[in-house]
Design a protein around this motif. Structure first.
Motif, PDB file in Angstrom:
ATOM      1  N   ALA A 171      32.758  -9.825  56.575  1.00  0.00           N
ATOM      2  CA  ALA A 171      31.998  -9.303  55.434  1.00  0.00           C
ATOM      3  C   ALA A 171      30.611  -8.869  55.912  1.00  0.00           C
ATOM      4  O   ALA A 171      30.083  -7.845  55.462  1.00  0.00           O
ATOM      5  CB  ALA A 171      31.899 -10.342  54.329  1.00  0.00           C
ATOM      6  N   GLY A 172      30.039  -9.635  56.840  1.00  0.00           N
ATOM      7  CA  GLY A 172      28.743  -9.244  57.417  1.00  0.00           C
ATOM      8  C   GLY A 172      28.846  -7.966  58.218  1.00  0.00           C
ATOM      9  O   GLY A 172      27.984  -7.084  58.114  1.00  0.00           O
ATOM     10  N   HIS A 173      29.918  -7.849  59.016  1.00  0.00           N
ATOM     11  CA  HIS A 173      30.132  -6.601  59.759  1.00  0.00           C
ATOM     12  C   HIS A 173      30.246  -5.429  58.781  1.00  0.00           C
ATOM     13  O   HIS A 173      29.638  -4.373  58.978  1.00  0.00           O
ATOM     14  CB  HIS A 173      31.422  -6.662  60.583  1.00  0.00           C
ATOM     15  N   ALA A 174      31.053  -5.632  57.739  1.00  0.00           N
ATOM     16  CA  ALA A 174      31.300  -4.564  56.764  1.00  0.00           C
ATOM     17  C   ALA A 174      30.014  -4.161  56.054  1.00  0.00           C
ATOM     18  O   ALA A 174      29.801  -2.975  55.766  1.00  0.00           O
ATOM     19  CB  ALA A 174      32.364  -5.004  55.762  1.00  0.00           C
ATOM     20  N   ASP A 175      29.165  -5.129  55.760  1.00  0.00           N
ATOM     21  CA  ASP A 175      27.902  -4.837  55.092  1.00  0.00           C
ATOM     22  C   ASP A 175      27.038  -3.907  55.951  1.00  0.00           C
ATOM     23  O   ASP A 175      26.455  -2.942  55.451  1.00  0.00           O
ATOM     24  CB  ASP A 175      27.170  -6.144  54.792  1.00  0.00           C
ATOM     25  N   ILE A 176      26.998  -4.158  57.247  1.00  0.00           N
ATOM     26  CA  ILE A 176      26.234  -3.307  58.163  1.00  0.00           C
ATOM     27  C   ILE A 176      26.844  -1.908  58.223  1.00  0.00           C
ATOM     28  O   ILE A 176      26.131  -0.898  58.178  1.00  0.00           O
ATOM     29  CB  ILE A 176      26.167  -3.939  59.568  1.00  0.00           C
ATOM     30  N   ILE A 177      28.162  -1.837  58.313  1.00  0.00           N
ATOM     31  CA  ILE A 177      28.843  -0.540  58.382  1.00  0.00           C
ATOM     32  C   ILE A 177      28.579   0.254  57.108  1.00  0.00           C
ATOM     33  O   ILE A 177      28.270   1.447  57.150  1.00  0.00           O
ATOM     34  CB  ILE A 177      30.358  -0.732  58.628  1.00  0.00           C
ATOM     35  N   ARG A 178      28.696  -0.411  55.950  1.00  0.00           N
ATOM     36  CA  ARG A 178      28.485   0.293  54.672  1.00  0.00           C
ATOM     37  C   ARG A 178      27.035   0.747  54.543  1.00  0.00           C
ATOM     38  O   ARG A 178      26.760   1.858  54.084  1.00  0.00           O
ATOM     39  CB  ARG A 178      28.866  -0.605  53.496  1.00  0.00           C
ATOM     40  N   GLU A 179      26.088  -0.081  54.930  1.00  0.00           N
ATOM     41  CA  GLU A 179      24.681   0.315  54.841  1.00  0.00           C
ATOM     42  C   GLU A 179      24.419   1.543  55.708  1.00  0.00           C
ATOM     43  O   GLU A 179      23.702   2.462  55.307  1.00  0.00           O
ATOM     44  CB  GLU A 179      23.761  -0.834  55.245  1.00  0.00           C
ATOM     45  N   ALA A 180      25.031   1.584  56.899  1.00  0.00           N
ATOM     46  CA  ALA A 180      24.868   2.751  57.770  1.00  0.00           C
ATOM     47  C   ALA A 180      25.585   3.969  57.206  1.00  0.00           C
ATOM     48  O   ALA A 180      25.163   5.113  57.452  1.00  0.00           O
ATOM     49  CB  ALA A 180      25.384   2.420  59.175  1.00  0.00           C
ATOM     50  N   LEU A 181      26.636   3.750  56.433  1.00  0.00           N
ATOM     51  CA  LEU A 181      27.411   4.846  55.859  1.00  0.00           C
ATOM     52  C   LEU A 181      26.634   5.554  54.749  1.00  0.00           C
ATOM     53  O   LEU A 181      26.503   6.776  54.744  1.00  0.00           O
ATOM     54  CB  LEU A 181      28.745   4.318  55.310  1.00  0.00           C
ATOM     55  N   ASP A 182      26.104   4.783  53.798  1.00  0.00           N
ATOM     56  CA  ASP A 182      25.457   5.423  52.654  1.00  0.00           C
ATOM     57  C   ASP A 182      24.294   4.634  52.057  1.00  0.00           C
ATOM     58  O   ASP A 182      23.807   4.938  50.981  1.00  0.00           O
ATOM     59  CB  ASP A 182      26.472   5.738  51.556  1.00  0.00           C
TER      60      ASP A 182
END
Length: 188
Positions: A171-182
């Protein structure tokens, strides 16, 4: 009854309070992960936003696969988990079981995020039911892998806790990916 002191918390029969806590914790961390994919397209779910190979869709797929694996462990032990000689793998031409493991981290072109979310929902429901019903003290030998001590055993409880840790980490990895996405963040 002495009302001047906090009311004692008495355990419920059969450890159901522990079971409820485990299920609630699993659901909470799944919720953090699921929040990161709200409102995105399949293309966005496949988009790498960091130097890592990780993508949002790949993480959902991987966490569902991993949770399904540990749910099977809870009922059967290592069972049919393949013995893989990890140090000797030719990563340019991996054996089928390693290629399948690699694909379990990717949302392929013929897969959709909606399909993976539906699968994750089914896996989560099964895991929650197992945590509610299995003997949490039942222990099985872990599969052979370089990251496990040879001959080590885990209880059903430990496997459930591992699912919490795995889900939380991703979930932490995904949060970073999503923040970088949009720019969207789960918290903050």
């Amino acid at each position: 009854m002495d009302t001047s002191s906090p009311q004692a918390q008495h355990p419920t029969p059969s450890g159901s309070r522990e079971r409820d806590d485990l299920v609630e914790t699993l659901q909470r961390h799944r919720g953090f992960l699921l929040f990161t994919v709200r409102g995105i397209t399949d293309e966005q779910a496949r988009t790498r936003t960091t130097v890592s190979e990780l993508t949002l869709g790949g993480l959902i797929k991987h966490v569902a696969e991993t949770e399904a694996h540990w749910a099977t462990f809870m009922t059967e032990g290592a069972g049919t988990a393949p013995d893989i000689d990890w140090p000797s793998i030719d990563w340019q031409n991996p054996p089928p079981e390693v290629a399948a493991f690699q694909d379990s981290h990717r949302l392929t072109e013929d897969e959709t995020l909606a399909e993976q979310l539906a699968r994750y929902e089914q896996v989560a429901a099964r895991t929650d039911e197992l945590v509610r019903t299995l003997d949490l003290d039942t222990a099985y030998e872990l599969p052979k892998a370089p990251w496990f001590e040879p001959g080590a055993t885990w209880t059903v409880r430990r496997a459930a806790l591992h699912i919490v840790a795995e889900t939380s980490q991703h979930a932490g990895h995904a949060d970073i990916i999503r923040e970088a996405l949009d720019g969207q963040k789960t918290m903050g």
